[in-house]
Design a protein around this motif. Structure first.
Motif, PDB file in Angstrom:
ATOM      1  N   VAL A 168       1.120  -0.989  -0.038  1.00  0.00           N
ATOM      2  CA  VAL A 168       0.316   0.201  -0.320  1.00  0.00           C
ATOM      3  C   VAL A 168       1.250   1.593   0.114  1.00  0.00           C
ATOM      4  O   VAL A 168       1.556   1.330   0.549  1.00  0.00           O
ATOM      5  N   VAL A 202       0.798   5.263  -0.128  1.00  0.00           N
ATOM      6  CA  VAL A 202       0.389   6.308   0.537  1.00  0.00           C
ATOM      7  C   VAL A 202       0.992   7.992   0.636  1.00  0.00           C
ATOM      8  O   VAL A 202       1.884   7.678   1.034  1.00  0.00           O
ATOM      9  N   CYS A 211       1.672  11.644   1.606  1.00  0.00           N
ATOM     10  CA  CYS A 211       0.919  12.896   2.421  1.00  0.00           C
ATOM     11  C   CYS A 211       1.649  13.877   2.017  1.00  0.00           C
ATOM     12  O   CYS A 211       2.235  14.151   1.951  1.00  0.00           O
ATOM     13  N   VAL A 228      -3.457  12.632   4.513  1.00  0.00           N
ATOM     14  CA  VAL A 228      -3.579  12.207   2.748  1.00  0.00           C
ATOM     15  C   VAL A 228      -3.849  12.674   1.870  1.00  0.00           C
ATOM     16  O   VAL A 228      -5.387  12.512   1.839  1.00  0.00           O
ATOM     17  N   THR A 286      -3.826   7.842  -2.527  1.00  0.00           N
ATOM     18  CA  THR A 286      -3.296   5.836  -2.150  1.00  0.00           C
ATOM     19  C   THR A 286      -3.312   5.105  -3.093  1.00  0.00           C
ATOM     20  O   THR A 286      -3.918   5.397  -4.357  1.00  0.00           O
ATOM     21  N   SER A 287      -2.494   3.945  -3.071  1.00  0.00           N
ATOM     22  CA  SER A 287      -2.302   3.016  -4.068  1.00  0.00           C
ATOM     23  C   SER A 287      -2.551   1.570  -3.687  1.00  0.00           C
ATOM     24  O   SER A 287      -1.623   1.853  -2.426  1.00  0.00           O
ATOM     25  N   MET A 288      -2.537   0.032  -3.838  1.00  0.00           N
ATOM     26  CA  MET A 288      -2.018  -1.149  -3.208  1.00  0.00           C
ATOM     27  C   MET A 288      -2.003  -1.724  -4.823  1.00  0.00           C
ATOM     28  O   MET A 288      -2.379  -1.453  -6.286  1.00  0.00           O
ATOM     29  N   ASN A 332      -7.604   0.583  -5.702  1.00  0.00           N
ATOM     30  CA  ASN A 332      -7.651   1.501  -5.203  1.00  0.00           C
ATOM     31  C   ASN A 332      -6.600   3.034  -5.275  1.00  0.00           C
ATOM     32  O   ASN A 332      -6.000   3.936  -4.644  1.00  0.00           O
ATOM     33  N   LEU A 339       2.759   7.509  -7.366  1.00  0.00           N
ATOM     34  CA  LEU A 339       2.004   6.198  -6.751  1.00  0.00           C
ATOM     35  C   LEU A 339       2.569   4.636  -7.190  1.00  0.00           C
ATOM     36  O   LEU A 339       2.503   3.906  -6.776  1.00  0.00           O
TER      37      LEU A 339
END
Length: 112
Positions: free
Chosen positions: A12, A14, A16, A21, A24-26, A45, A61
């Motif tokens: 994951v 993140v 910031c 935040v 995001t990415s996964m 995500n 990301l």
């Protein structure tokens, strides 16, 4: 999050600014059943706050996820994006992804 953080097949990323935040990415490492069971990565995500879009956050990301995939010897990366998300599609194409195949998704009803 404990389930994900304890599984080395999940990554994951993140983004910031301070404690806020902004993206995001996964990435999830999977094994292909065809051939030698070589790994590939599923991306989910990918979200960047509207006020930070077009500032390189999404690229960073995705670059981070791609590095995770390469480290795990993935042959390819796949992701699904909603059919009407034109700006997201343009973004993915701008960083080297192609929409040369169709993707499908089916949602399940949540069991209570």
């Amino acid at each position: 999050m404990k389930i994900i953080s304890g599984d080395p097949k999940y990554y994951v990323a993140v983004a910031c600014i301070g404690n806020k935040v902004i993206g995001t990415s996964m990435g999830i490492i999977c094994y292909d059943l065809v051939g030698n069971c070589d790994p590939f990565m599923l991306v989910e995500n990918v979200v960047v706050s509207k006020e930070y879009q077009s500032r390189g956050v999404g690229k960073l990301l995705m670059k981070t996820l791609e590095e995770f995939g390469q480290k795990n010897q993935c042959n390819y990366v796949i992701l699904v994006s909603g059919g009407n998300r034109e700006s997201a599609h343009n973004f993915y194409e701008s960083i080297g992804y192609s929409a040369d195949q169709r993707g499908f998704k089916k949602r399940f009803k949540k069991q209570l």
